[in-house]
Design an enzyme around this catalytic site. Structure first.
Site, PDB file in Angstrom:
ATOM      1  N   HIS A  18       3.693  16.077  18.156  1.00  0.00           N
ATOM      2  CA  HIS A  18       4.131  15.100  17.147  1.00  0.00           C
ATOM      3  C   HIS A  18       3.333  15.325  15.871  1.00  0.00           C
ATOM      4  O   HIS A  18       2.240  14.790  15.694  1.00  0.00           O
ATOM      5  CB  HIS A  18       3.931  13.679  17.706  1.00  0.00           C
ATOM      6  N   HIS A  20       4.343  16.245  11.608  1.00  0.00           N
ATOM      7  CA  HIS A  20       5.339  16.529  10.572  1.00  0.00           C
ATOM      8  C   HIS A  20       4.733  17.557   9.629  1.00  0.00           C
ATOM      9  O   HIS A  20       3.664  17.300   9.042  1.00  0.00           O
ATOM     10  CB  HIS A  20       5.681  15.249   9.800  1.00  0.00           C
ATOM     11  N   HIS A 198      11.498   9.068  17.091  1.00  0.00           N
ATOM     12  CA  HIS A 198      10.481   8.053  16.832  1.00  0.00           C
ATOM     13  C   HIS A 198      11.066   6.698  17.243  1.00  0.00           C
ATOM     14  O   HIS A 198      12.185   6.355  16.842  1.00  0.00           O
ATOM     15  CB  HIS A 198      10.152   7.983  15.340  1.00  0.00           C
ATOM     16  N   GLU A 201       7.222   2.398  17.030  1.00  0.00           N
ATOM     17  CA  GLU A 201       6.026   2.554  16.177  1.00  0.00           C
ATOM     18  C   GLU A 201       5.850   1.203  15.454  1.00  0.00           C
ATOM     19  O   GLU A 201       4.931   0.458  15.735  1.00  0.00           O
ATOM     20  CB  GLU A 201       6.232   3.695  15.177  1.00  0.00           C
ATOM     21  N   ASP A 279       0.354  13.415  13.891  1.00  0.00           N
ATOM     22  CA  ASP A 279       1.416  12.835  13.054  1.00  0.00           C
ATOM     23  C   ASP A 279       1.440  13.449  11.642  1.00  0.00           C
ATOM     24  O   ASP A 279       2.237  14.354  11.390  1.00  0.00           O
ATOM     25  CB  ASP A 279       1.271  11.305  12.997  1.00  0.00           C
ATOM     26  N   ASP A 280       0.597  12.945  10.747  1.00  0.00           N
ATOM     27  CA  ASP A 280       0.544  13.454   9.362  1.00  0.00           C
ATOM     28  C   ASP A 280      -0.930  13.661   9.004  1.00  0.00           C
ATOM     29  O   ASP A 280      -1.524  12.827   8.297  1.00  0.00           O
ATOM     30  CB  ASP A 280       1.194  12.444   8.416  1.00  0.00           C
TER      31      ASP A 280
HETATM   32  N1  ADE Z   1       7.570  10.630   8.890  1.00  0.00           N
HETATM   33  C1  ADE Z   1       6.347  11.149   8.827  1.00  0.00           C
HETATM   34  N2  ADE Z   1       5.488  10.414   9.541  1.00  0.00           N
HETATM   35  C2  ADE Z   1       6.194   9.396  10.081  1.00  0.00           C
HETATM   36  C3  ADE Z   1       5.888   8.314  10.936  1.00  0.00           C
HETATM   37  N3  ADE Z   1       4.650   8.076  11.380  1.00  0.00           N
HETATM   38  N4  ADE Z   1       6.870   7.466  11.277  1.00  0.00           N
HETATM   39  C4  ADE Z   1       8.111   7.662  10.840  1.00  0.00           C
HETATM   40  N5  ADE Z   1       8.459   8.672  10.043  1.00  0.00           N
HETATM   41  C5  ADE Z   1       7.505   9.536   9.669  1.00  0.00           C
HETATM   42 ZN    ZN Z   2       5.745  10.836  13.249  1.00  0.00          ZN
END
Ligand code: ADE
Ligand code: ZN
Length: 338
Positions: A18, A20, A198, A201, A279-280
């Site tokens: 997971h 991006h 997703h 969350e 995630d990011d």
């Molecule tokens: N796009 C990038 N990170 C995300 C996240 N945590 N939740 C939803 N969309 C995303």
């Molecule tokens: Zn994500």
């Protein structure tokens, strides 16, 4: 209890499921690409960018994340972005990756799907031969954009289907329930793709049910809000549905107030198939091992817990069976049986 160290986590065989690619755009690379493409940024320095990374929820992050992605214009840019992430993976001992990318973010600015794929796929393939990292790319559909548009993008991607392992669903979760995208998922499953989404969350547990029952997903990205529904937890445990959990992300986006409140280790204890993911990473304060260490600082993580989380990342991956067995064989069984 033997606590983890960075070196210990690095030594474990592991996959990241997971992440991006656009979320791995570090401020330094953002500046470099802005200059290369003659794009004006709203920031005057790296420090200024980092100052802006104070989020109150998912949407406040997404606004900044989509803005940052505007510097990605050419195949070369996507190659550099992906290679920088894979270099980190090599440094952290990550064996297998299944990154997301959001084609719609770039198509809107006139960047062709072919240019995006050219850069990303070549970077993945080069990292494969250079560093032995295996991979599967996941095309992610933006849920804040109407499903009809998503379907058009899926149709556009069909001629390149060999480049993907699966499809995903991301962006603003609230008021964008999974069922809206059932048609795209049906097409993807018919084409033999793997399917993830997703859910849970910021959205309610009912969105996790919908992702499972309307989209027939094989993994849930995040899924932490599933804990609010006991029946759902039982279902996820019984079927060992993988949840790709992202601790630093959940704290940055205020899903939990502080890491000491994060349920990841409780979820593991309950028998859920959870893994740790970044995630990011450029936006949420760190890459995969940073996430393990942040959980350890707040909650204390044993070697056994880390090894189980690493094992789950491999069992939940879509890597081919032979490599999966090879990676699982590298797990420290002594720590797992402890
Ligand atoms: N796009 C990038 N990170 C995300 C996240 N945590 N939740 C939803 N969309 C995303
Ligand atoms: Zn994500």
């Amino acid at each position: 209890m033997a606590r983890i160290t960075r070196e210990y986590v690095k030594s474990l065989p592991k996959a990241e499921l997971h992440m991006h690619l656009e979320g791995s755009l570090e401020p330094e690379l953002m500046f470099k690409l802005a200059e290369r493409n003659k794009i004006r940024l709203n920031y005057s320095s790296v420090a200024g960018i980092k100052q802006a990374y104070r989020f109150t929820d998912l949407q406040s992050f997404l606004n900044i994340y989509y803005q940052g992605a505007q510097v990605l214009c050419t195949a070369n840019d996507f190659y550099d972005l992906t290679t920088a992430y894979l270099q980190r993976c090599k440094d952290e001992g990550i064996d297998h990756v299944e990154p997301f990318f959001d084609p719609q973010t770039h198509l809107q600015r006139g960047v062709s799907l072919e240019a995006q794929l050219d850069g990303i796929v070549n970077a993945l393939s080069d990292a494969g031969s250079r560093w032995g990292i295996s991979y599967g790319l996941i095309l992610s559909i933006l849920r804040h954009i109407p499903a009809e548009e998503g379907m058009k993008v899926y149709e556009m991607a069909r001629p390149h289907i060999g480049e993907f392992i699966g499809i995903g669903l991301d962006s603003s979760e609230r008021n964008n329930p999974p069922r809206k995208f059932a048609q795209i998922y049906e097409a993807a499953r018919a084409d033999g793709l793997r399917v993830v989404a997703h859910a849970g969350e910021e959205g309610p547990p009912s969105y996790v049910w919908e992702a499972l029952q309307s989209l027939h997903v094989q993994r849930i990205d995040h899924g932490v809000r599933a804990l609010e529904d006991g029946k759902l937890v039982d279902y996820l445990v019984d079927r060992q549905v993988p949840l790709t959990v992202c601790p630093n992300s959940n704290i940055s986006l205020k899903v939990y107030d502080k890491m000491a409140d994060h349920p990841i280790l409780r979820m593991l204890e309950q028998g859920l198939n959870v893994s740790i993911n970044s995630d990011d990473p450029a936006y949420f304060g760190g890459y995969l091992i940073d996430n393990f260490m942040a959980v350890d600082r707040a909650l204390g993580m044993s070697r056994k817990e880390a090894a189980l989380l690493a094992r789950n990342s491999i069992t939940a991956s879509f890597v081919d069976p032979e490599r999966k067995a090879h990676l699982l064989a590298r797990l420290p069984m002594r720590d797992i049986q402890n």
